[in-house]
Design an enzyme around this catalytic site. Sequence first.
Site, PDB file in Angstrom:
ATOM      1  N   HIS A   1      26.216  16.206 -17.523  1.00 54.03           N
ATOM      2  CA  HIS A   1      26.449  16.800 -16.626  1.00 54.03           C
ATOM      3  C   HIS A   1      28.055  16.886 -16.660  1.00 54.03           C
ATOM      4  O   HIS A   1      28.559  15.479 -16.751  1.00 54.03           O
ATOM      5  CB  HIS A   1      26.274  17.175 -15.604  1.00 54.03           C
ATOM      6  CG  HIS A   1      26.142  15.826 -14.955  1.00 54.03           C
ATOM      7  ND1 HIS A   1      25.041  14.450 -15.361  1.00 54.03           N
ATOM      8  CD2 HIS A   1      27.035  14.989 -13.857  1.00 54.03           C
ATOM      9  CE1 HIS A   1      25.683  13.596 -14.842  1.00 54.03           C
ATOM     10  NE2 HIS A   1      27.000  13.371 -13.761  1.00 54.03           N
TER      11      HIS A   1
ATOM     12  N   HIS B   1      34.691  14.802 -17.477  1.00 52.70           N
ATOM     13  CA  HIS B   1      34.467  14.037 -18.638  1.00 52.70           C
ATOM     14  C   HIS B   1      33.009  14.075 -18.423  1.00 52.70           C
ATOM     15  O   HIS B   1      32.355  14.128 -17.539  1.00 52.70           O
ATOM     16  CB  HIS B   1      34.571  12.676 -18.788  1.00 52.70           C
ATOM     17  CG  HIS B   1      33.969  12.016 -17.298  1.00 52.70           C
ATOM     18  ND1 HIS B   1      35.077  11.935 -16.448  1.00 52.70           N
ATOM     19  CD2 HIS B   1      32.665  11.259 -17.813  1.00 52.70           C
ATOM     20  CE1 HIS B   1      34.012  10.818 -15.664  1.00 52.70           C
ATOM     21  NE2 HIS B   1      32.973  10.721 -16.337  1.00 52.70           N
TER      22      HIS B   1
END
Length: 183
Positions: free
Chosen positions: A37, A121
């Site tokens: 995620h 990220h």
Amino acid sequence: MLRLFVALALPASLRAEIAGLAGGIPGARWVPPENYHLTLRFIGEIEPWRAQEVDDALAAIRARPFTLRLAGVGTFEKAGRIQSLWVGAERNDALTHLQTKVETALQRVGLAPERKRFSPHVTLARTDRAAPEKLMAFVQAYNLFRATPVEVEHFTLFSSRLGKEASVYTPEVDYDLVARVAA
Ligand code: ATP
Ligand code: MG
């Protein structure tokens, strides 16, 4: 108490692309692909009534859908140790904009400001027990990685249950991004 965070869920095709990078570093603890995620905001443990306020605040956000492209890999370090290995996101004003809206909404309901700068990220692995040379070689090998772009049409409030192996994340609420805000 609930442990919550706001993130972009990633489609299975993109998770599979990212999973193709994983492996080959002794000591690295790879994140299971279903857990990939992109965190917009970590909330942490909060009382259920506060979670309701968080939900209301997130539901009021108006932001546009956008195209996300993951690209490049990098590391986060703490006290001279490489803590994690991640896939980055290409610079994206719509993503930054959404993250700012989330941050503002959460501060408005009383959460303490996030002091860390947003650095989008997707964590691939926890690496504090891996050899730095192997990690540097991985970064070099995959620095030019570029994933197929995906359309982001909602963001998600996740709950997290910490586990011994991997944490279990549960999508609690999806919030739609809308192309055109009605007048
Ligand atoms: P573990 O902490 O056991 O490794 P995890 O990091 O997968 O598990 P959480 O700690 O619940 O699970 O974190 C959920 C998401 O929020 C992850 O993307 C994590 O990187 C991020 N996160 C966790 N703590 C913080 C923090 N203090 N600041 C910013 N982001 C955080
Ligand atoms: Mg954590």
